[in-house]
Design an enzyme around this catalytic site. Structure first.
Site, short mmCIF file in Angstrom:
data_model
loop_
_atom_site.label_atom_id
_atom_site.label_comp_id
_atom_site.label_asym_id
_atom_site.label_seq_id
_atom_site.Cartn_x
_atom_site.Cartn_y
_atom_site.Cartn_z
N LYS A 12 7.91 8.19 14.63
CA LYS A 12 6.51 8.02 15.02
C LYS A 12 6.41 7.06 16.22
O LYS A 12 7.39 6.39 16.57
CB LYS A 12 5.72 7.49 13.81
CG LYS A 12 5.67 8.50 12.64
CD LYS A 12 4.89 7.93 11.47
CE LYS A 12 4.73 8.95 10.35
NZ LYS A 12 3.93 8.42 9.21
N TYR A 52 -1.05 17.33 10.24
CA TYR A 52 -1.52 16.61 9.05
C TYR A 52 -2.73 17.29 8.41
O TYR A 52 -3.54 16.62 7.76
CB TYR A 52 -1.87 15.16 9.43
CG TYR A 52 -0.65 14.25 9.54
CD1 TYR A 52 0.25 14.11 8.48
CD2 TYR A 52 -0.42 13.49 10.68
CE1 TYR A 52 1.35 13.25 8.57
CE2 TYR A 52 0.69 12.64 10.78
CZ TYR A 52 1.56 12.53 9.71
OH TYR A 52 2.65 11.68 9.78
N ASN A 115 4.51 3.22 9.41
CA ASN A 115 5.76 3.40 8.65
C ASN A 115 6.86 4.15 9.40
O ASN A 115 7.78 4.68 8.79
CB ASN A 115 5.46 4.00 7.26
CG ASN A 115 4.82 5.36 7.34
OD1 ASN A 115 4.58 5.88 8.43
ND2 ASN A 115 4.55 5.96 6.19
N GLU A 129 6.27 23.06 9.77
CA GLU A 129 6.31 21.98 10.76
C GLU A 129 7.28 22.31 11.90
O GLU A 129 7.00 22.04 13.07
CB GLU A 129 6.69 20.66 10.07
CG GLU A 129 5.58 20.15 9.15
CD GLU A 129 5.99 19.01 8.22
OE1 GLU A 129 5.15 18.59 7.41
OE2 GLU A 129 7.14 18.52 8.30
P1 GDP Z 1 4.50 10.77 3.87
O1 GDP Z 1 4.76 12.23 3.59
O2 GDP Z 1 5.40 9.85 3.10
O3 GDP Z 1 4.52 10.44 5.34
O4 GDP Z 1 3.02 10.44 3.33
P2 GDP Z 1 1.67 11.33 3.35
O5 GDP Z 1 1.97 12.74 3.74
O6 GDP Z 1 0.98 11.09 2.07
O7 GDP Z 1 0.81 10.62 4.49
C1 GDP Z 1 1.11 10.85 5.85
C2 GDP Z 1 1.05 9.54 6.59
O8 GDP Z 1 -0.29 9.04 6.52
C3 GDP Z 1 1.90 8.41 6.00
O9 GDP Z 1 3.25 8.47 6.40
C4 GDP Z 1 1.19 7.19 6.53
O10 GDP Z 1 1.54 6.94 7.90
C5 GDP Z 1 -0.28 7.62 6.49
N1 GDP Z 1 -0.91 7.17 5.25
C6 GDP Z 1 -0.76 7.67 4.00
N2 GDP Z 1 -1.48 6.99 3.11
C7 GDP Z 1 -2.12 6.03 3.82
C8 GDP Z 1 -3.04 4.98 3.48
O11 GDP Z 1 -3.42 4.80 2.32
N3 GDP Z 1 -3.49 4.19 4.50
C9 GDP Z 1 -3.08 4.36 5.80
N4 GDP Z 1 -3.56 3.54 6.74
N5 GDP Z 1 -2.22 5.33 6.15
C10 GDP Z 1 -1.75 6.14 5.18
#
Ligand code: GDP
Ligand code: MG
Length: 151
Positions: A12, A52, A115, A129
């Protein structure tokens, strides 16, 4: 699970800015995965909204798109045994505070909204993707390492 399984891994914008691209690539290389696609791209908000799409409606969605569009990302496809699940394990939990040390997020990040890396969560989403980020297709080549990594 297959030796040909492919996953979409992305550094990222914060990972690029913080100089973590080489470290993240090294981890996948050293584990025995095969790099089959790689590019640096500054994605548009429209493109990231497609990536997303499943999260549309979440309160953090607008901030997530802004963050992901804030600078270039490194888009990659890695191939190998159980690549999707193993890639997720190597990334660590979504929230870096819950990521084990030794994982990418557990070693380099603290905040869920910064992250540093993405990894596909299922084979079907990986294929979606890969098609979204590499519409030009993937170059196929033989890697002689494979006979030393797999039985
Ligand atoms: P991943 O698959 O582990 O990346 O997680 P997800 O698909 O659930 O979410 C995509 C991305 O959205 C995550 O990697 C984070 O960068 C962001 N994200 C997810 N949950 C949160 C949250 O509660 N707060 C914020 N600020 N960002 C979030
Ligand atoms: Mg996800």
């Amino acid at each position: 699970m297959s030796v040909q399984e492919r996953t979409y891994i992305m550094v990222k914008p914060d990972g690029v800015q913080r100089g973590l691209v080489g470290n993240i690539i090294s981890r996948f290389e050293q584990r025995g995965f095969k790099l089959i696609a790689l590019k640096l791209v500054h994605a548009t908000p429209e493109h990231l909204e497609k990536h997303y799409a499943d999260l549309k409606g979440k309160p953090f969605f607008p901030g997530l798109i802004k963050y992901m569009a804030s600078g270039p990302v490194v888009a990659m496809v890695w191939q190998g045994l159980d690549a999707v699940k193993t890639g997720r394990v190597m990334l660590g939990a979504t929230n870096p505070l819950a990521s084990a040390p030794g994982t990418i997020r557990g070693d380099f990040a603290l905040a869920v909204g910064r992250n540093i890396c993405h990894g596909s969560d299922a084979v079907e989403s990986a294929e979606k993707e890969i098609a979204l980020w590499f519409p030009e297709g993937i170059v196929q080549y033989t890697n002689d390492n494979e006979k030393w990594v797999f039985e």
